[in-house]
Design a protein around this motif. Sequence first.
Motif, mmCIF file in Angstrom:
data_model
loop_
_atom_site.group_PDB
_atom_site.id
_atom_site.type_symbol
_atom_site.label_atom_id
_atom_site.label_comp_id
_atom_site.label_asym_id
_atom_site.label_seq_id
_atom_site.Cartn_x
_atom_site.Cartn_y
_atom_site.Cartn_z
ATOM 1 N N ASN A 206 -21.079 -46.176 8.150
ATOM 2 C CA ASN A 206 -21.376 -46.913 9.463
ATOM 3 C C ASN A 206 -19.961 -46.840 10.237
ATOM 4 O OD1 ASN A 206 -23.330 -48.639 10.442
ATOM 5 N ND2 ASN A 206 -21.941 -50.260 10.249
ATOM 6 N N GLY A 207 -19.452 -45.686 10.153
ATOM 7 C CA GLY A 207 -18.182 -45.475 11.307
ATOM 8 C C GLY A 207 -18.509 -44.851 12.308
ATOM 9 N N GLN A 208 -17.733 -44.498 13.178
ATOM 10 C CA GLN A 208 -17.937 -43.866 14.418
ATOM 11 C C GLN A 208 -16.832 -42.662 14.445
ATOM 12 O OE1 GLN A 208 -17.362 -46.557 17.694
ATOM 13 N NE2 GLN A 208 -19.666 -47.369 17.484
ATOM 14 N N GLY A 209 -17.437 -41.475 14.909
ATOM 15 C CA GLY A 209 -16.739 -40.004 14.938
ATOM 16 C C GLY A 209 -17.295 -38.930 14.195
ATOM 17 N N ASN A 210 -16.118 -38.301 13.495
ATOM 18 C CA ASN A 210 -16.622 -37.300 12.570
ATOM 19 C C ASN A 210 -17.148 -37.878 11.318
ATOM 20 O OD1 ASN A 210 -16.887 -34.821 11.163
ATOM 21 N ND2 ASN A 210 -14.664 -34.371 11.311
ATOM 22 N N CYS A 211 -16.369 -38.741 10.538
ATOM 23 C CA CYS A 211 -16.499 -39.521 9.398
ATOM 24 C C CYS A 211 -17.473 -38.419 8.410
ATOM 25 C CB CYS A 211 -17.672 -40.443 9.897
ATOM 26 S SG CYS A 211 -16.918 -41.315 11.290
ATOM 27 N N SER A 212 -16.904 -37.157 8.247
ATOM 28 C CA SER A 212 -17.319 -36.545 7.022
ATOM 29 C C SER A 212 -16.969 -36.979 5.782
ATOM 30 C CB SER A 212 -16.803 -35.058 7.288
ATOM 31 O OG SER A 212 -17.266 -34.595 8.494
ATOM 32 N N THR A 213 -17.764 -36.765 4.922
ATOM 33 C CA THR A 213 -17.404 -36.980 3.245
ATOM 34 C C THR A 213 -16.640 -35.898 2.902
ATOM 35 O OG1 THR A 213 -19.718 -37.807 2.887
ATOM 36 C CG2 THR A 213 -18.428 -36.941 1.116
ATOM 37 N N CYS A 214 -15.723 -36.167 2.106
ATOM 38 C CA CYS A 214 -14.519 -35.322 1.648
ATOM 39 C C CYS A 214 -14.349 -35.572 0.232
ATOM 40 C CB CYS A 214 -13.181 -35.348 2.347
ATOM 41 S SG CYS A 214 -12.350 -36.668 2.152
ATOM 42 N N GLY A 215 -13.814 -34.452 -0.577
ATOM 43 C CA GLY A 215 -13.252 -34.794 -1.733
ATOM 44 C C GLY A 215 -13.453 -33.488 -2.852
ATOM 45 N N CYS A 216 -13.647 -33.864 -3.889
ATOM 46 C CA CYS A 216 -13.651 -32.970 -5.140
ATOM 47 C C CYS A 216 -14.756 -33.344 -6.200
ATOM 48 C CB CYS A 216 -12.276 -32.575 -5.905
ATOM 49 S SG CYS A 216 -12.485 -31.290 -6.937
ATOM 50 N N ASP A 217 -16.004 -33.145 -6.164
ATOM 51 C CA ASP A 217 -16.935 -33.502 -7.091
ATOM 52 C C ASP A 217 -17.172 -32.302 -8.341
ATOM 53 O OD1 ASP A 217 -18.301 -31.556 -6.086
ATOM 54 O OD2 ASP A 217 -19.742 -32.726 -4.968
ATOM 55 N N SER A 218 -16.376 -31.089 -8.228
ATOM 56 C CA SER A 218 -16.224 -30.502 -9.493
ATOM 57 C C SER A 218 -15.211 -30.706 -10.301
ATOM 58 C CB SER A 218 -15.649 -28.881 -8.765
ATOM 59 O OG SER A 218 -16.579 -28.361 -7.766
ATOM 60 N N ASP A 219 -15.230 -30.580 -11.629
ATOM 61 C CA ASP A 219 -14.409 -31.072 -12.707
ATOM 62 C C ASP A 219 -13.630 -29.810 -12.930
ATOM 63 O OD1 ASP A 219 -13.016 -31.894 -14.976
ATOM 64 O OD2 ASP A 219 -14.756 -32.930 -15.676
ATOM 65 N N LEU A 220 -12.531 -29.779 -12.362
ATOM 66 C CA LEU A 220 -11.386 -28.822 -12.710
ATOM 67 C C LEU A 220 -10.763 -28.552 -14.130
ATOM 68 C CD1 LEU A 220 -9.367 -28.728 -9.069
ATOM 69 C CD2 LEU A 220 -10.847 -26.882 -10.179
ATOM 70 N N ARG A 221 -11.072 -29.574 -14.675
ATOM 71 C CA ARG A 221 -10.837 -29.768 -16.078
ATOM 72 C C ARG A 221 -11.209 -28.603 -16.956
ATOM 73 N NH1 ARG A 221 -11.448 -36.127 -17.430
ATOM 74 N NH2 ARG A 221 -13.099 -35.494 -16.117
ATOM 75 N N GLU A 222 -12.512 -28.219 -16.611
ATOM 76 C CA GLU A 222 -13.167 -27.486 -17.277
ATOM 77 C C GLU A 222 -13.160 -25.810 -17.044
ATOM 78 O OE1 GLU A 222 -17.184 -28.506 -16.119
ATOM 79 O OE2 GLU A 222 -17.272 -30.332 -17.304
ATOM 80 N N SER A 223 -12.280 -25.653 -15.679
ATOM 81 C CA SER A 223 -11.892 -24.322 -15.243
ATOM 82 C C SER A 223 -10.416 -23.887 -15.035
ATOM 83 C CB SER A 223 -12.570 -24.070 -13.868
ATOM 84 O OG SER A 223 -12.303 -24.905 -12.890
ATOM 85 N N CYS A 224 -9.690 -25.053 -15.383
ATOM 86 C CA CYS A 224 -8.114 -24.994 -15.183
ATOM 87 C C CYS A 224 -7.720 -23.705 -15.794
ATOM 88 C CB CYS A 224 -7.544 -26.387 -15.837
ATOM 89 S SG CYS A 224 -5.882 -26.508 -15.172
ATOM 90 N N PRO A 225 -6.696 -22.940 -15.185
ATOM 91 C CA PRO A 225 -5.966 -21.759 -15.782
ATOM 92 C C PRO A 225 -5.162 -22.261 -16.944
ATOM 93 C CG PRO A 225 -5.902 -21.542 -13.377
ATOM 94 C CD PRO A 225 -6.576 -22.844 -13.566
ATOM 95 N N ASN A 226 -5.045 -21.658 -18.016
ATOM 96 C CA ASN A 226 -4.505 -22.336 -19.293
ATOM 97 C C ASN A 226 -3.091 -22.636 -19.036
ATOM 98 O OD1 ASN A 226 -4.670 -22.757 -22.241
ATOM 99 N ND2 ASN A 226 -3.194 -21.188 -22.186
ATOM 100 N N GLU A 227 -2.237 -22.005 -18.021
ATOM 101 C CA GLU A 227 -1.076 -22.255 -17.860
ATOM 102 C C GLU A 227 -0.574 -23.542 -16.965
ATOM 103 O OE1 GLU A 227 -2.111 -18.808 -14.999
ATOM 104 O OE2 GLU A 227 -2.589 -19.554 -17.018
ATOM 105 N N LEU A 228 -1.829 -24.134 -16.471
ATOM 106 C CA LEU A 228 -1.744 -25.235 -15.762
ATOM 107 C C LEU A 228 -2.133 -26.541 -16.404
ATOM 108 C CD1 LEU A 228 -2.763 -24.246 -11.962
ATOM 109 C CD2 LEU A 228 -0.547 -24.025 -13.276
ATOM 110 N N ALA A 229 -2.960 -26.149 -17.533
ATOM 111 C CA ALA A 229 -3.844 -27.250 -18.199
ATOM 112 C C ALA A 229 -2.902 -28.140 -18.839
ATOM 113 C CB ALA A 229 -4.919 -26.463 -19.028
ATOM 114 N N VAL A 230 -3.385 -29.572 -19.023
ATOM 115 C CA VAL A 230 -2.802 -30.403 -19.770
ATOM 116 C C VAL A 230 -3.738 -30.976 -20.708
ATOM 117 C CG1 VAL A 230 -2.030 -32.793 -19.902
ATOM 118 C CG2 VAL A 230 -1.446 -31.480 -17.838
ATOM 119 N N LYS A 231 -3.496 -30.762 -22.212
ATOM 120 C CA LYS A 231 -4.361 -30.763 -23.325
ATOM 121 C C LYS A 231 -4.235 -32.050 -23.803
ATOM 122 C CE LYS A 231 -5.981 -26.528 -22.837
ATOM 123 N NZ LYS A 231 -5.669 -25.364 -23.897
#
Length: 282
Positions: free
Chosen positions: A139-164
Amino acid sequence: MNHLLSPILFLLLMLSSGPNMYECARVFTIVNYCKETIWPGITPGDNFNGGGLELKPGQSIVFQAPVGWSGRIWGRTGCKFDKNGSGSCQTADCGNTLKCKASGKTPASLAEFTLSTVDYYDVSLVDGFNLPISIKPINGQGNCSTCGCDSDLRESCPNELAVKGGNGKAVGCRSACDVFNTDQYCCRGTYGNPVTCQPTFYSKKFKEACPTAYSYAYDDPTSIFTCSGTDYVVSFCSARNQTVCSYHDRKLICSNKGNGLNPFMGSWWPALLFIANLWIFF
């Protein structure tokens, strides 16, 4: 002092209030669509239950924030708190307390806001990723786009960046800056400007999974959004076209795609279903 209103009492209050109930304020609905309990953290948290709360799967909570508020919202996982609100979380901990006074420990997916005549908002993975999160203005005015991350990067995280976690599964995905601490990955020193700080192998992986979220510090053109006079729904683990609802101008308004709105005018049953699962703090 905050107090909890019953769902029916809140609905009746809304229906009897004038159209200016939320004038000069933004209504924030925080929704947990995850299969696990999460503990949202908010800073500054004066208007948000002191900065922290628990949301079980399927639960929602609504707050008001004044124009001028600038802050961030994120989700914590694997938390254990005692009756005094002392404890810790597996990810995005904010100092061993339920009610956050500081930002969450990396990695943490962040929803960031600056409320003014024109609001600025974004989802940032610059501090890494721990939960899917999205922002939908309603209910806003302007561009008002949805944004974010609905993918689960825990499942595709490079091993060197992953927190287990204890079971060996990834519970978070750190940023390359957090892991390697170099000027190139952290956009500092000679890389401290948008000309020299360019996407890297790791930030590109984040961007591919989450095209409308910040993947590195200077990822502005596709990652920061504006809207005026809007309500916000901050969703954890939602699907891209998840139906979300907010109460605005004496109507329950729901949206499930882009900026399309579906006001439930005179439709009590959908409204009651939504309100019955809603915690309201004032």
